[in-house]
Design an enzyme around this catalytic site. Structure first.
Site, PDB file in Angstrom:
ATOM      1  N   GLU A  57       0.819  -1.213   0.000  1.00 25.70           N
ATOM      2  CA  GLU A  57       0.000   0.000   0.000  1.00 25.70           C
ATOM      3  C   GLU A  57       0.852   1.262   0.000  1.00 25.70           C
ATOM      4  O   GLU A  57       1.848   1.369   0.729  1.00 25.70           O
ATOM      5  CB  GLU A  57      -0.923   0.044   1.229  1.00 25.70           C
ATOM      6  CG  GLU A  57      -1.807   1.292   1.232  1.00 25.70           C
ATOM      7  CD  GLU A  57      -2.586   1.517   2.513  1.00 25.70           C
ATOM      8  OE1 GLU A  57      -3.337   2.502   2.570  1.00 25.70           O
ATOM      9  OE2 GLU A  57      -2.443   0.703   3.445  1.00 25.70           O
ATOM     10  N   ASP A 118      10.087   5.891  14.488  1.00 25.67           N
ATOM     11  CA  ASP A 118       9.869   7.308  14.186  1.00 25.67           C
ATOM     12  C   ASP A 118      10.329   8.117  15.398  1.00 25.67           C
ATOM     13  O   ASP A 118       9.784   7.972  16.492  1.00 25.67           O
ATOM     14  CB  ASP A 118       8.383   7.546  13.904  1.00 25.67           C
ATOM     15  CG  ASP A 118       8.069   8.993  13.550  1.00 25.67           C
ATOM     16  OD1 ASP A 118       9.010   9.797  13.406  1.00 25.67           O
ATOM     17  OD2 ASP A 118       6.871   9.327  13.424  1.00 25.67           O
ATOM     18  N   ASP A 120      10.893  11.967  16.675  1.00 26.93           N
ATOM     19  CA  ASP A 120      10.504  13.336  16.331  1.00 26.93           C
ATOM     20  C   ASP A 120      10.979  14.275  17.437  1.00 26.93           C
ATOM     21  O   ASP A 120      10.775  14.004  18.623  1.00 26.93           O
ATOM     22  CB  ASP A 120       8.984  13.414  16.185  1.00 26.93           C
ATOM     23  CG  ASP A 120       8.530  14.693  15.500  1.00 26.93           C
ATOM     24  OD1 ASP A 120       8.990  15.778  15.906  1.00 26.93           O
ATOM     25  OD2 ASP A 120       7.709  14.609  14.571  1.00 26.93           O
TER      26      ASP A 120
END
Length: 411
Positions: A57, A118, A120
């Site tokens: 996807e 991830d 951040d």
């Protein structure tokens, strides 16, 4: 690849200055000439194996935040057509399903997904003092350097993973993609176990002390993380000044669970100059003397290490790692707000990266921009970094398939 025509449309903008309104005209050129379509497809093909590439996807964010999910493609030609037709402002990658995503969007089953991380800088807002929220500077980047080194070494040395891709997010963080077959096929509890193994900072905004190492001997991975933190801790003390004001000092004092020690430290440090480096040295001196004199110092045996970890250790968005449904920005996607390319970098070179030298779409396409040559060079280096990881992954996949074939014959 000049953009003189673009400058004529916006004569007031400075040469090399990013204008988000120009994206619709810059992106078709970027995707055609600079986006590394071939190596990108090869990476996703290996990451999809043994399923076809068309079961992977993608999502596109178009102009005006129009969001398209359940997209897919079967080869590079189809990807090129898709990019030119839709011209996404943002490109994200999702999981591999048992069927084409657009066909079975409601009933499709996730079969594999890179193990992703991830990190951040907004998650460091309670400790970083130079910037807040979306703002980022060179001083902030040291937190990312530490995170990259710790996570990369842990994944390689403790889990044995090798196909690890590091990508700048485009604005204020970094992403890590682990493509080893064993990582891609981990179930949700397995991903959660890896994420939990890497998480040492626990607790919400109202919790003062978020790291508890206990009184037993430290695990090898924690000692290794501390050795990495120690390489940068003095620099962070100078750049971030963690303890330089009364408010910042108060935060540190609240991490000391022993009231007697806390009182001694507070009295000594409040009477000192504001230098965080000097205040830290004084704290260590008082702490070590207190531990030698105290009859029972087990509760605060690793207090100094716990404070270092709370200020410097990687802060992961664990939900991204644990789940399958979260799509993550693609390597070499453009960040719409900054114009920066999500470049691939080597973990060993993270400490040498400079934010203003990371390629941006406007400097790559405008050959009169002051940093055009530098950004072109760095873009080529980023593509080469990508190629090296993909070539290694392809080799590992070929060996795995051969071994699987031999096992089938033996059976």
């Amino acid at each position: 690849m000049g953009l003189g025509w673009a400058r004529q449309q916006n004569a007031s903008r400075q040469v090399g200055h990013y204008d988000e309104n120009m994206l619709p005209e810059m992106l078709p050129i970027y995707y055609t000439r600079l986006f590394p379509q071939n190596i990108f497809c090869r990476w996703l093909t290996c990451g999809s194996s043994p399923q076809p590439l068309s079961n992977r996807e993608l999502s596109f964010t178009l102009a005006d935040d129009v969001y398209l999910r359940y997209l897919s493609f079967s080869d590079q030609k189809e990807l090129q057509t898709l990019l030119q037709k839709k011209c996404p402002h943002k490109l994200d990658i999702g999981a591999v399903y048992n069927t084409k995503p657009s066909v079975g969007r409601h009933d499709a089953v996730v079969l594999s997904r890179e193990l992703v991380f991830d990190i951040d800088l907004t998650d460091y807002d309670e400790v970083r003092t130079c910037c807040q929220e979306a703002k980022v500077c060179a001083k902030c980047w040291t937190f990312m350097v530490i995170a990259c080194e710790i996570i990369d070494k842990t994944l390689k040395e403790d889990f044995g993973f090798q196909s690890i891709l590091w990508v700048f997010s485009g604005r204020r963080g970094i992403h890590c993609w682990v493509s080893d077959y064993e990582a891609r096929t981990l179930d949700s509890p397995g991903r959660g176990a890896v994420a939990d193994y890497l998480c040492l900072i626990m607790g919400g905004d109202n919790q003062n002390k978020k790291v508890h190492l206990g009184g037993d001997n430290l695990h090898t991975s924690i000692r290794r993380a501390l050795s990495i933190i120690d390489k940068y801790f003095d620099k962070l003390l100078e750049e971030q000044e963690f303890f330089s004001t009364s408010d910042r000092l108060e935060k540190m004092l609240k991490m000391i669970p022993d009231e007697t020690l806390r009182s001694q430290v507070q009295k000594a440090l409040e009477g000192m100059p504001d230098s965080s480096s000097e205040r830290w040295k004084k704290f260590i001196s008082i702490y070590e003397n207190y531990c030698r004199e105290a009859g029972n110092s087990r509760k605060i045996r690793y207090l100094a290490e716990e404070i270092k970890i709370q200020y410097c250790y990687p802060r992961l968005d664990v939900n991204v790692t644990k789940g399958f449904n979260h799509l993550l920005k693609s390597p070499f996607s453009i960040h719409p707000k900054t114009g920066k390319v999500s470049v691939v970098f080597k973990p060993s070179n993270a400490k040498n990266m400079k934010l203003d030298e990371i390629p941006s779409i406007y400097s790559l396409l405008d050959d009169s921009a002051p940093d055009n040559a530098l950004h072109e060079t760095n873009m080529k280096a980023a593509v080469k970094n990508f190629q090296e990881v993909v070539f290694s992954l392809e080799k590992a996949e070929a060996i795995r398939r051969k071994q699987d074939g031999n096992m089938s014959l033996d059976f």
